[in-house]
Write an enzyme that holds these catalytic residues in place. Structure first.
Site, PDB file in Angstrom:
ATOM      1  CG  HIS A   1      -0.255  -0.426   2.707  1.00  0.00           C
ATOM      2  ND1 HIS A   1       0.442  -1.240   2.898  1.00  0.00           N
ATOM      3  CD2 HIS A   1      -0.103   1.317   3.570  1.00  0.00           C
ATOM      4  CE1 HIS A   1      -0.045  -0.156   4.491  1.00  0.00           C
ATOM      5  NE2 HIS A   1       0.602   0.765   4.064  1.00  0.00           N
TER       6      HIS A   1
ATOM      7  CG  HIS B   1      -0.370   4.097   5.019  1.00  0.00           C
ATOM      8  ND1 HIS B   1      -0.714   4.161   5.610  1.00  0.00           N
ATOM      9  CD2 HIS B   1      -0.886   5.766   4.352  1.00  0.00           C
ATOM     10  CE1 HIS B   1      -1.784   4.125   5.301  1.00  0.00           C
ATOM     11  NE2 HIS B   1      -2.004   5.504   5.424  1.00  0.00           N
TER      12      HIS B   1
ATOM     13  CG  ASP C   1       4.665   2.749   7.252  1.00  0.00           C
ATOM     14  OD1 ASP C   1       3.757   3.511   6.552  1.00  0.00           O
ATOM     15  OD2 ASP C   1       4.326   2.151   8.326  1.00  0.00           O
ATOM     16  CG  HIS C   2       4.159   0.077   4.075  1.00  0.00           C
ATOM     17  ND1 HIS C   2       4.453  -0.978   4.447  1.00  0.00           N
ATOM     18  CD2 HIS C   2       4.003   0.368   5.367  1.00  0.00           C
ATOM     19  CE1 HIS C   2       3.669  -1.574   5.426  1.00  0.00           C
ATOM     20  NE2 HIS C   2       2.727  -0.676   6.237  1.00  0.00           N
TER      21      HIS C   2
ATOM     22  CG  HIS D   1      -4.785  -0.254   6.486  1.00  0.00           C
ATOM     23  ND1 HIS D   1      -4.229  -0.545   7.746  1.00  0.00           N
ATOM     24  CD2 HIS D   1      -3.575   0.623   5.589  1.00  0.00           C
ATOM     25  CE1 HIS D   1      -3.294   0.641   8.289  1.00  0.00           C
ATOM     26  NE2 HIS D   1      -3.070   1.303   7.275  1.00  0.00           N
TER      27      HIS D   1
ATOM     28  CG  ASP E   1       0.797  -1.674   7.501  1.00  0.00           C
ATOM     29  OD1 ASP E   1       0.815  -2.487   7.397  1.00  0.00           O
ATOM     30  OD2 ASP E   1       1.100  -0.609   7.617  1.00  0.00           O
TER      31      ASP E   1
ATOM     32  CG  HIS F   1       3.458  -3.299  10.477  1.00  0.00           C
ATOM     33  ND1 HIS F   1       2.034  -2.340  10.968  1.00  0.00           N
ATOM     34  CD2 HIS F   1       4.152  -1.825   9.046  1.00  0.00           C
ATOM     35  CE1 HIS F   1       2.217  -1.090  11.088  1.00  0.00           C
ATOM     36  NE2 HIS F   1       3.072  -1.478   9.976  1.00  0.00           N
TER      37      HIS F   1
END
Length: 311
Positions: free
Chosen positions: A63, A65, A67-68, A140, A210, A268
């Site tokens: 996804h 976001h 942090d990914h 998510h 997530d 995670h």
């Protein structure tokens, strides 16, 4: 085939852990590595690992976001500086192409190794003669996917004693039999089924993005040899996990138990858990439900062994 974790933290990096990224190393199977997510500083983590950017064949993004994905433009730019880098394909949800094209264009990064960007909405994402990759939507705050990597069944072992008895020496004929082709030696036609044992079941690896607990997890994880599942919080923070569309260690273990997986690896982790010692309650809670659980530890390899799962 093995997993190698480059980042295991949720949201923010800490002095102990980086944000999310995990590599699937297949050096013996296809002489390459695949990457799942690419949080900020992933390329720095790779510098301290046995991974090589030139061996990186595919990247799968769960996804969008930060942090990914924030490590993706830098990693691609650095890979381009390695002369002769082979083509690379990046898979992910809608928005991936805009993100990469905008950041690479704004920074005037020259990518000359053949970059393909594939946006998908689930289903069959990739397939060749060795492996197929399927994706399923999770639950998510934004569009998020899990990936199921299935290694196709491999030919069984050759009956070496019988082949020697029939005068077949090691060489190209062995390869033909392995590929399902009959051969003729000393006037005798040998069919593959005469000298091949039962097919070796391919391994299955499921890596989730997530997610809250959701029905989409089960078809992805069913019978997998290894399930990589987020475990952002301990069970006491279940309400907080639900609020922010995450899972607890117990919920991850329940998903593993229901799907009949071989092994569960938790990752995670919230930055509230500062070090390995503070992660032990998550491990204990998960193991109480599903004993075959491990914590993902950065710069540690996790070999993937085929086990009998749910049919």
């Amino acid at each position: 085939m093995e997993l190698y974790f480059l980042g295991t933290n949720a949201g923010l990096p800490t002095t102990q852990r980086n944000v999310t990224s995990v590599a699937l190393r297949m050096l013996e199977e296809r002489r390459c590595s695949w990457l799942f997510d690419c949080g900020e500083a992933t390329q720095h983590q790779i510098l301290h690992s046995p991974l090589k950017l030139g061996k990186l064949e595919k990247i799968f993004i769960t996804h969008m976001h930060g942090d990914h994905v924030f490590g993706l433009p830098g990693l691609l730019s650095s890979r381009a500086s390695h002369e002769g880098s082979p083509p690379l394909t990046v898979y992910g949800p809608q928005g991936l192409r805009d993100f990469l094209e905008a950041t690479l264009r704004a920074t005037q990064s020259r990518i000359d190794f053949g970059l393909e960007i594939v946006e998908h909405s689930g289903g069959l994402v990739f397939e060749d003669e060795q492996i197929k990759v399927e994706a399923e939507a999770l639950e998510h705050r934004i569009e998020s996917y899990g990936y199921r990597v299935t290694e196709k069944d491999r030919p069984g072992s050759l009956n070496m004693e019988l082949l020697q008895e029939w005068g077949v020496r090691p060489g190209p004929e062995y390869g033909k039999l392995k590929n399902g082709e009959p051969i003729t030696v000393n006037g005798r036609t040998i069919e593959p089924e005469q000298v091949l044992g039962p097919p070796k079941r391919g391994r299955i690896v499921t890596i989730l993005g997530d997610t809250r607990p959701t029905a989409g997890i089960h078809p992805l994880a069913l019978g997998a040899d290894v399930l990589v599942h987020e475990a952002t919080f301990t069970d006491e923070f279940a309400d907080l996990a639900y609020k922010y569309y995450h899972s607890t260690a117990v919920q991850a273990a329940e998903a593993a138990q229901k799907a009949g997986v071989g092994e569960l690896i938790l990752t995670h982790f919230s930055s509230r858990y500062k070090d390995l010692e503070q992660l032990q309650p998550l491990l204990a809670e998960a193991q109480a439900v599903f004993p075959r659980t491990q914590l993902a530890i950065e710069h540690q390899s996790y070999p993937i062994t085929a086990v009998k799962g749910v049919e």
